[in-house]
Design a protein around this motif. Structure first.
Motif, PDB file in Angstrom:
ATOM      1  N   VAL A  41       0.877  -1.174   0.000  1.00 52.39           N
ATOM      2  CA  VAL A  41       0.000   0.000   0.000  1.00 52.39           C
ATOM      3  C   VAL A  41       0.916   1.226   0.000  1.00 52.39           C
ATOM      4  N   GLY A  42       0.985   1.905  -1.128  1.00 47.30           N
ATOM      5  CA  GLY A  42       1.928   3.022  -1.219  1.00 47.30           C
ATOM      6  C   GLY A  42       3.339   2.500  -1.072  1.00 47.30           C
ATOM      7  N   GLU A  43       4.087   3.030  -0.117  1.00 48.45           N
ATOM      8  CA  GLU A  43       5.456   2.592   0.139  1.00 48.45           C
ATOM      9  C   GLU A  43       5.526   1.483   1.175  1.00 48.45           C
ATOM     10  N   ALA A  44       4.392   1.215   1.862  1.00 44.75           N
ATOM     11  CA  ALA A  44       4.385   0.202   2.924  1.00 44.75           C
ATOM     12  C   ALA A  44       4.258  -1.201   2.331  1.00 44.75           C
ATOM     13  N   LYS A  45       4.947  -2.168   2.952  1.00 41.60           N
ATOM     14  CA  LYS A  45       4.883  -3.560   2.524  1.00 41.60           C
ATOM     15  C   LYS A  45       4.532  -4.440   3.717  1.00 41.60           C
ATOM     16  N   ILE A  46       3.530  -5.296   3.537  1.00 42.21           N
ATOM     17  CA  ILE A  46       3.044  -6.167   4.606  1.00 42.21           C
ATOM     18  C   ILE A  46       3.256  -7.609   4.160  1.00 42.21           C
ATOM     19  N   HIS A  47       4.084  -8.344   4.861  1.00 47.10           N
ATOM     20  CA  HIS A  47       4.379  -9.733   4.528  1.00 47.10           C
ATOM     21  C   HIS A  47       3.326 -10.658   5.150  1.00 47.10           C
ATOM     22  N   ALA A  48       2.959 -11.701   4.406  1.00 47.47           N
ATOM     23  CA  ALA A  48       1.928 -12.618   4.892  1.00 47.47           C
ATOM     24  C   ALA A  48       2.009 -13.938   4.145  1.00 47.47           C
ATOM     25  N   HIS A  49       1.156 -14.880   4.562  1.00 45.07           N
ATOM     26  CA  HIS A  49       1.035 -16.185   3.912  1.00 45.07           C
ATOM     27  C   HIS A  49      -0.320 -16.235   3.201  1.00 45.07           C
ATOM     28  N   LYS A  50      -0.287 -16.587   1.929  1.00 45.53           N
ATOM     29  CA  LYS A  50      -1.522 -16.610   1.149  1.00 45.53           C
ATOM     30  C   LYS A  50      -2.583 -17.505   1.779  1.00 45.53           C
ATOM     31  N   VAL A  51      -2.180 -18.649   2.290  1.00 46.08           N
ATOM     32  CA  VAL A  51      -3.154 -19.596   2.816  1.00 46.08           C
ATOM     33  C   VAL A  51      -3.871 -19.027   4.043  1.00 46.08           C
ATOM     34  N   VAL A  52      -3.159 -18.236   4.856  1.00 49.05           N
ATOM     35  CA  VAL A  52      -3.791 -17.634   6.032  1.00 49.05           C
ATOM     36  C   VAL A  52      -4.805 -16.575   5.611  1.00 49.05           C
ATOM     37  N   LEU A  53      -4.387 -15.723   4.672  1.00 53.86           N
ATOM     38  CA  LEU A  53      -5.302 -14.672   4.206  1.00 53.86           C
ATOM     39  C   LEU A  53      -6.527 -15.283   3.526  1.00 53.86           C
ATOM     40  N   ALA A  54      -6.314 -16.315   2.713  1.00 53.07           N
ATOM     41  CA  ALA A  54      -7.439 -16.946   2.005  1.00 53.07           C
ATOM     42  C   ALA A  54      -8.402 -17.617   2.968  1.00 53.07           C
ATOM     43  N   SER A  55      -7.919 -18.039   4.146  1.00 46.93           N
ATOM     44  CA  SER A  55      -8.787 -18.742   5.094  1.00 46.93           C
ATOM     45  C   SER A  55      -9.782 -17.819   5.780  1.00 46.93           C
ATOM     46  N   ILE A  56      -9.505 -16.513   5.825  1.00 45.99           N
ATOM     47  CA  ILE A  56     -10.429 -15.597   6.511  1.00 45.99           C
ATOM     48  C   ILE A  56     -11.128 -14.637   5.551  1.00 45.99           C
ATOM     49  N   SER A  57     -10.810 -14.731   4.241  1.00 46.07           N
ATOM     50  CA  SER A  57     -11.361 -13.753   3.297  1.00 46.07           C
ATOM     51  C   SER A  57     -11.676 -14.393   1.951  1.00 46.07           C
ATOM     52  N   PRO A  58     -12.952 -14.451   1.550  1.00 51.61           N
ATOM     53  CA  PRO A  58     -13.290 -14.929   0.208  1.00 51.61           C
ATOM     54  C   PRO A  58     -12.616 -14.100  -0.888  1.00 51.61           C
ATOM     55  N   TYR A  59     -12.369 -12.820  -0.600  1.00 52.85           N
ATOM     56  CA  TYR A  59     -11.693 -11.947  -1.561  1.00 52.85           C
ATOM     57  C   TYR A  59     -10.281 -12.475  -1.837  1.00 52.85           C
ATOM     58  N   PHE A  60      -9.520 -12.741  -0.764  1.00 54.68           N
ATOM     59  CA  PHE A  60      -8.161 -13.248  -0.933  1.00 54.68           C
ATOM     60  C   PHE A  60      -8.172 -14.664  -1.509  1.00 54.68           C
ATOM     61  N   LYS A  61      -9.159 -15.478  -1.115  1.00 51.51           N
ATOM     62  CA  LYS A  61      -9.231 -16.836  -1.643  1.00 51.51           C
ATOM     63  C   LYS A  61      -9.405 -16.817  -3.159  1.00 51.51           C
ATOM     64  N   ALA A  62     -10.305 -15.937  -3.643  1.00 51.61           N
ATOM     65  CA  ALA A  62     -10.513 -15.826  -5.088  1.00 51.61           C
ATOM     66  C   ALA A  62      -9.258 -15.303  -5.778  1.00 51.61           C
ATOM     67  N   MET A  63      -8.560 -14.396  -5.110  1.00 49.89           N
ATOM     68  CA  MET A  63      -7.353 -13.803  -5.689  1.00 49.89           C
ATOM     69  C   MET A  63      -6.243 -14.840  -5.841  1.00 49.89           C
ATOM     70  N   PHE A  64      -6.085 -15.701  -4.830  1.00 45.14           N
ATOM     71  CA  PHE A  64      -4.942 -16.596  -4.807  1.00 45.14           C
ATOM     72  C   PHE A  64      -5.228 -17.986  -5.378  1.00 45.14           C
ATOM     73  N   THR A  65      -6.510 -18.314  -5.609  1.00 47.60           N
ATOM     74  CA  THR A  65      -6.832 -19.650  -6.137  1.00 47.60           C
ATOM     75  C   THR A  65      -7.509 -19.589  -7.498  1.00 47.60           C
ATOM     76  N   GLY A  66      -7.903 -18.402  -7.941  1.00 49.49           N
ATOM     77  CA  GLY A  66      -8.590 -18.271  -9.216  1.00 49.49           C
ATOM     78  C   GLY A  66      -7.625 -18.063 -10.370  1.00 49.49           C
ATOM     79  N   ASN A  67      -8.128 -17.469 -11.429  1.00 48.43           N
ATOM     80  CA  ASN A  67      -7.331 -17.257 -12.639  1.00 48.43           C
ATOM     81  C   ASN A  67      -6.744 -15.854 -12.721  1.00 48.43           C
ATOM     82  N   LEU A  68      -6.728 -15.140 -11.602  1.00 51.83           N
ATOM     83  CA  LEU A  68      -6.182 -13.790 -11.599  1.00 51.83           C
ATOM     84  C   LEU A  68      -4.657 -13.842 -11.607  1.00 51.83           C
TER      85      LEU A  68
END
Length: 423
Positions: A41-68
């Motif tokens: 976000v801007g100059e800030a960088k937030i490190h994370a694990h895709k599987v954790v984000l996808a587990s709490i957010s349908p938005y992230f799940k679609a982002m990381f498992t779909g055709n995007l």
């Protein structure tokens, strides 16, 4: 048990295991170990694990498992999310906690809404609901509508109506759009002692920017229950209020309200009925007619007010009645048919609770005792009964605006003293 079998223990440590797992994942994130995505976000960088984000957010799940394209990217850029809000949601994914305050909620709720983190969104809405007061309820109402928070929107709307007399004194109220104001003052649940409060609120809103808003006065005046105002108040408006006096439509509305007071025959018009529904009308129980003892028929009516736990006697019917039909529509009580102790009745009467008076309406085509009555679409259906000479299967429909009766399809069987309801 086979003595030769090795002993074993199946320990159910699910809560402890879940907590340990989250803590472990969070430590990995904090040390940027095994992370496979960076949220920028801007100059800030937030490190994370895709599987954790996808587990709490349908938005992230679609982002990381779909055709995007983000599915393969190690870095994802966000342009419409506040940095602190995104950081808070990532923290929530790993800890199950989120800090919500007046300073953070306005950025956190839109982020939770966009990323579809339902529990954070729910907590943000609950926090805003707990903060409602006359000075901010309109802002929260708008905020909830913008982000589709239906329950918060309803709660804020209810708060505005319940506290209208305080809300209409605020700066937020004066800054409403005309369509928002129309929606508020049209509400049947507006909590006001008198319609004068509604009129003065509209007048203050118009005068806040009279050059731009005067053109909306007539439209908004339709929302005021003018017939519920006194003749004295209506006359004073007509004579002394230049905003009303200079607008032809406004003067017409006042004339119609005065007709309601001076010409009772106009009270059953559809428009009059809409404009005389009281705001937040108290719910009362009415006991009408019936028998006193073995022989005496009654024409009296009593009304029970649950808020006062008391009964009061109100106006009596023109006829004594037992075994009659009753229905409520358009704010009136209608009683139809029955028996007066001597003969079967075809008459119908209408009770006006505002005027505390009964009016005799056009009678049915035939008398009916033990009749069924029910209301659908503001029409009273009168079904079956006994005419004095025979049981009936016929159905008549009463239309209150035209004070007329129409025949409807009859039942297959004759019936008397039966149950009837509209569903």
């Amino acid at each position: 048990m086979d003595p030769s079998s090795p002993p074993f223990l199946l320990a159910k440590l699910t809560p402890l295991h879940s907590e340990q797992l989250l803590q472990g994942l969070n430590v990995l994130r904090q040390h940027q170990e095994l992370c496979d995505v960076v949220l920028r976000v801007g100059e800030a960088k937030i490190h994370a694990h895709k599987v954790v984000l996808a587990s709490i957010s349908p938005y992230f799940k679609a982002m990381f498992t779909g055709n995007l394209s983000e599915k393969e990217n190690a870095e994802v850029e966000f342009q419409c999310v506040d940095e602190a809000a995104l950081q808070a949601i990532v923290e929530y994914a790993y800890t199950g906690t989120v800090f919500i305050s007046q300073d953070t909620v306005e950025s956190l709720l839109p982020a939770a809404n966009l990323l579809q983190v339902k529990l954070v969104l729910k907590e943000c809405c609950a926090f805003l609901e707990s903060q409602l007061d006359p000075g901010n309820c309109i802002g929260i109402w708008r905020f909830a509508e913008t982000y589709g928070c239906h329950e918060l929107y309803l709660a804020a709307s209810k708060f505005i109506c319940q506290n209208f007399e305080d809300v209409c004194q605020t700066e937020e109220f004066l800054e409403l759009t005309h369509s928002e104001l129309d929606e508020i003052v049209s509400n049947d649940c507006l909590n006001v002692v008198t319609e004068e409060t509604v009129f003065y609120a509209l007048e203050a809103w118009v005068k806040y920017d009279v050059q731009e808003r005067q053109k909306y006065l007539a439209q908004l005046l339709h929302c005021v229950r003018l017939p519920l105002l006194s003749v004295k108040f209506l006359t004073r408006l007509y004579e002394a209020n230049h905003l009303i006096r200079d607008d032809h439509t406004c003067k017409h509305l006042l004339n119609e309200a005065l007709k309601y007071h001076f010409m009772p025959e106009h009270r059953l018009s559809h428009q009059s009925m809409l404009l005389t529904r009281p705001r937040c009308a108290p719910k009362v129980l009415c006991a009408v007619g019936g028998k006193a003892g073995l022989f005496a028929c009654l024409e009296s009516m009593e009304r029970y007010d649950p808020s006062k736990n008391s009964w009061e006697t109100v106006a009596s019917m023109a006829d004594k009645r037992i075994n009659f039909g009753v229905g409520v529509m358009l704010g009136f009580i209608f009683v139809v048919g029955g028996h007066n102790g001597v003969s079967h009745l075809s008459s119908i009467e209408r009770y006006d609770p505002h005027q505390n008076q009964w009016t005799v309406c056009r009678p049915m085509k035939e008398p009916r005792t033990g009749v069924g009555a029910a209301v659908i679409d503001n029409q009273l259906y009168v079904v079956g009964g006994h005419s004095g000479s025979s049981y009936l299967n016929t159905v008549q429909r009463y239309e209150p605006i035209s004070d007329s009766w129409l025949d409807s399809a009859g039942m297959l069987y004759c019936r008397c003293n039966f149950g009837l309801t509209a569903l």
